[in-house]
Design an enzyme around this catalytic site. Structure first.
Site, PDB file in Angstrom:
ATOM      1  N   ASN A 115       5.044  -6.295   5.899  1.00  0.00           N
ATOM      2  CA  ASN A 115       5.472  -7.579   6.469  1.00  0.00           C
ATOM      3  C   ASN A 115       4.713  -8.776   5.898  1.00  0.00           C
ATOM      4  OD1 ASN A 115       7.600  -6.707   8.406  1.00  0.00           O
ATOM      5  ND2 ASN A 115       5.899  -5.453   9.156  1.00  0.00           N
ATOM      6  N   ARG A 135      12.279  -6.756  12.873  1.00  0.00           N
ATOM      7  CA  ARG A 135      12.753  -7.522  11.715  1.00  0.00           C
ATOM      8  C   ARG A 135      13.213  -8.946  12.002  1.00  0.00           C
ATOM      9  NH1 ARG A 135      10.044  -4.650   9.658  1.00  0.00           N
ATOM     10  NH2 ARG A 135      10.381  -3.068   8.072  1.00  0.00           N
ATOM     11  N   HIS A 158       0.861  -5.574   2.517  1.00  0.00           N
ATOM     12  CA  HIS A 158       1.581  -4.787   3.525  1.00  0.00           C
ATOM     13  C   HIS A 158       3.060  -5.152   3.575  1.00  0.00           C
ATOM     14  CE1 HIS A 158      -2.338  -3.553   5.154  1.00  0.00           C
ATOM     15  NE2 HIS A 158      -2.696  -4.714   4.637  1.00  0.00           N
ATOM     16  N   GLU A 181      -1.417  -6.950   7.505  1.00  0.00           N
ATOM     17  CA  GLU A 181      -0.096  -6.647   8.063  1.00  0.00           C
ATOM     18  C   GLU A 181       0.170  -7.562   9.254  1.00  0.00           C
ATOM     19  OE1 GLU A 181       2.858  -6.137   8.039  1.00  0.00           O
ATOM     20  OE2 GLU A 181       3.060  -3.976   7.691  1.00  0.00           O
ATOM     21  N   HIS A 203       0.830  -1.208   0.000  1.00  0.00           N
ATOM     22  CA  HIS A 203       0.000   0.000   0.000  1.00  0.00           C
ATOM     23  C   HIS A 203       0.868   1.265   0.000  1.00  0.00           C
ATOM     24  CE1 HIS A 203       0.968   0.874   4.190  1.00  0.00           C
ATOM     25  NE2 HIS A 203       0.904  -0.441   4.382  1.00  0.00           N
ATOM     26  N   GLY A 204       0.277   2.383  -0.461  1.00  0.00           N
ATOM     27  CA  GLY A 204       0.962   3.667  -0.404  1.00  0.00           C
ATOM     28  C   GLY A 204       1.136   4.123   1.037  1.00  0.00           C
ATOM     29  N   GLU A 205       1.855   5.216   1.200  1.00  0.00           N
ATOM     30  CA  GLU A 205       2.138   5.719   2.558  1.00  0.00           C
ATOM     31  C   GLU A 205       0.834   5.969   3.314  1.00  0.00           C
ATOM     32  OE1 GLU A 205       5.477   8.592   3.651  1.00  0.00           O
ATOM     33  OE2 GLU A 205       3.701   9.861   3.877  1.00  0.00           O
ATOM     34  N   TRP A 260      -0.093   6.792   9.470  1.00  0.00           N
ATOM     35  CA  TRP A 260       0.815   6.368  10.547  1.00  0.00           C
ATOM     36  C   TRP A 260       2.213   6.051  10.043  1.00  0.00           C
ATOM     37  CZ3 TRP A 260      -1.587   3.065  15.047  1.00  0.00           C
ATOM     38  CH2 TRP A 260      -2.568   3.837  15.685  1.00  0.00           C
ATOM     39  N   ARG A 268      -5.958   0.568   3.939  1.00  0.00           N
ATOM     40  CA  ARG A 268      -4.817   1.109   3.194  1.00  0.00           C
ATOM     41  C   ARG A 268      -4.451   0.220   2.005  1.00  0.00           C
ATOM     42  NH1 ARG A 268      -3.155  -0.760   8.284  1.00  0.00           N
ATOM     43  NH2 ARG A 268      -1.150  -1.811   8.510  1.00  0.00           N
ATOM     44  N   TYR A 328       1.150  -6.153  15.325  1.00  0.00           N
ATOM     45  CA  TYR A 328       2.302  -5.621  16.065  1.00  0.00           C
ATOM     46  C   TYR A 328       2.113  -5.667  17.575  1.00  0.00           C
ATOM     47  CZ  TYR A 328       6.436  -4.111  13.532  1.00  0.00           C
ATOM     48  OH  TYR A 328       7.646  -4.087  12.874  1.00  0.00           O
TER      49      TYR A 328
HETATM   50  O1  2PG Z   1       4.070  -0.372  11.494  1.00  0.00           O
HETATM   51  C1  2PG Z   1       3.867  -1.368  10.762  1.00  0.00           C
HETATM   52  O2  2PG Z   1       2.827  -2.042  10.787  1.00  0.00           O
HETATM   53  C2  2PG Z   1       4.964  -1.790   9.798  1.00  0.00           C
HETATM   54  C3  2PG Z   1       4.651  -1.363   8.400  1.00  0.00           C
HETATM   55  O3  2PG Z   1       4.359  -0.011   8.278  1.00  0.00           O
HETATM   56  O4  2PG Z   1       6.154  -1.204  10.215  1.00  0.00           O
HETATM   57  P1  2PG Z   1       7.627  -1.857  10.118  1.00  0.00           P
HETATM   58  O5  2PG Z   1       8.183  -1.525   8.763  1.00  0.00           O
HETATM   59  O6  2PG Z   1       8.362  -1.151  11.229  1.00  0.00           O
HETATM   60  O7  2PG Z   1       7.510  -3.326  10.360  1.00  0.00           O
END
Ligand code: 2PG
Length: 247
Positions: A184, A116, A182, A88, A10-12, A15, A61, A91
């Site tokens: 990840n 990562r 996304h 995604e 997705h684009g920016e 967040w 997104r 998190y």
């Molecule tokens: O915040 C997130 O969900 C991911 C993608 O934007 O971030 P990151 O690249 O730090 O894994």
């Protein structure tokens, strides 16, 4: 037979721009992200890579990016399939937190392990956290599959059944498949496709809004390892910016 798969992060998002951990929080694209999505669609049209079917996550997104990209290349009408399995990475308790502050609080090593590493998940989210998705109707059917946090390994485990049953099925039918997802969840797809080791995947970052083409052979292995970005120079610069988030 060669199968064609295009991956599009997705684009920016609002967040991404604020440098906040996002995960399953349903944040919208910002204006730059909308422009990136349109540009992604223009690149597809210029390359003659018009998709026949699109797969997205359940997050706006990715959904909006797919719509904007397909609209500009006159493919807004193609079949759409959506799955939480393309969401995604969840998190956990980091959702909604500032990346720079998190790095300062926990140190760079822990920060990078959470971002990562292959198999170190962030702390779990509380079900009543303001950024939790428990109770969200779109996930009502998930039962025990509903994550409290995920590492990349977990994302691969939940993404692969969808890859095997739905995406491969469309490729096998001769469809040119667009997957709009996304950072990840696409790292999970790329790790699987390219057979990247658990260690090396830490160094792979996927830029926003840049179509990545994979031509796949009869065994669904890439004919060109790593695939081909339609705009390789812009993609390399944007991937470096993702790697440096938090600094
Ligand atoms: O915040 C997130 O969900 C991911 C993608 O934007 O971030 P990151 O690249 O730090 O894994």
């Amino acid at each position: 037979m060669t199968y064609e798969l295009v991956l599009l992060r997705h684009g920016e998002s609002e967040w991404n721009a604020k440098n906040l951990f996002t995960g399953w929080v349903d944040v919208d694209l910002n204006d730059k992200g909308r422009r990136e999505a349109v540009h992604g669609g223009e690149l597809l049209a210029e390359a003659g890579l018009l998709p026949d079917v699109v797969h997205t996550s359940l997050l706006r997104r990715a959904i909006t990016t797919a719509h904007l990209a397909l609209d500009v290349c006159d493919r807004h009408w193609i079949p759409v399939r959506r799955s939480w399995r393309l969401n995604e990475r969840h998190y956990g308790g980091l959702q909604g937190k500032d990346k720079k502050q998190t790095m300062e609080e926990y140190g760079e090593e822990q920060f990078m392990l959470w971002r990562r590493s292959f198999d170190v998940p962030p702390p779990p989210i509380a079900e009543d956290d303001e950024y939790s998705q428990f109770g969200d109707p779109r996930y009502a059917g998930l039962g025990d599959d509903m994550p409290h946090t995920e590492c990349l390994k977990d994302v691969i485990v939940r993404m692969l059944p969808y890859w095997e049953s739905d995406i491969i099925a469309d490729l096998r039918d001769g469809q040119r498949v667009l997957v709009a997802a996304h950072g990840n969840s696409l790292r999970a797809v790329v790790k699987h496709l390219d057979g990247i080791s658990d260690e090396d995947i830490a160094g792979l970052n996927i830029p926003t809004g840049m179509p990545l083409l994979y031509r796949l052979d009869d065994d669904f292995r890439p004919t060109v390892p790593g695939g081909e970005y339609l705009d390789p120079e812009a993609a390399a610069a944007a991937a470096a910016a993702v790697a440096n988030q938090g600094r």
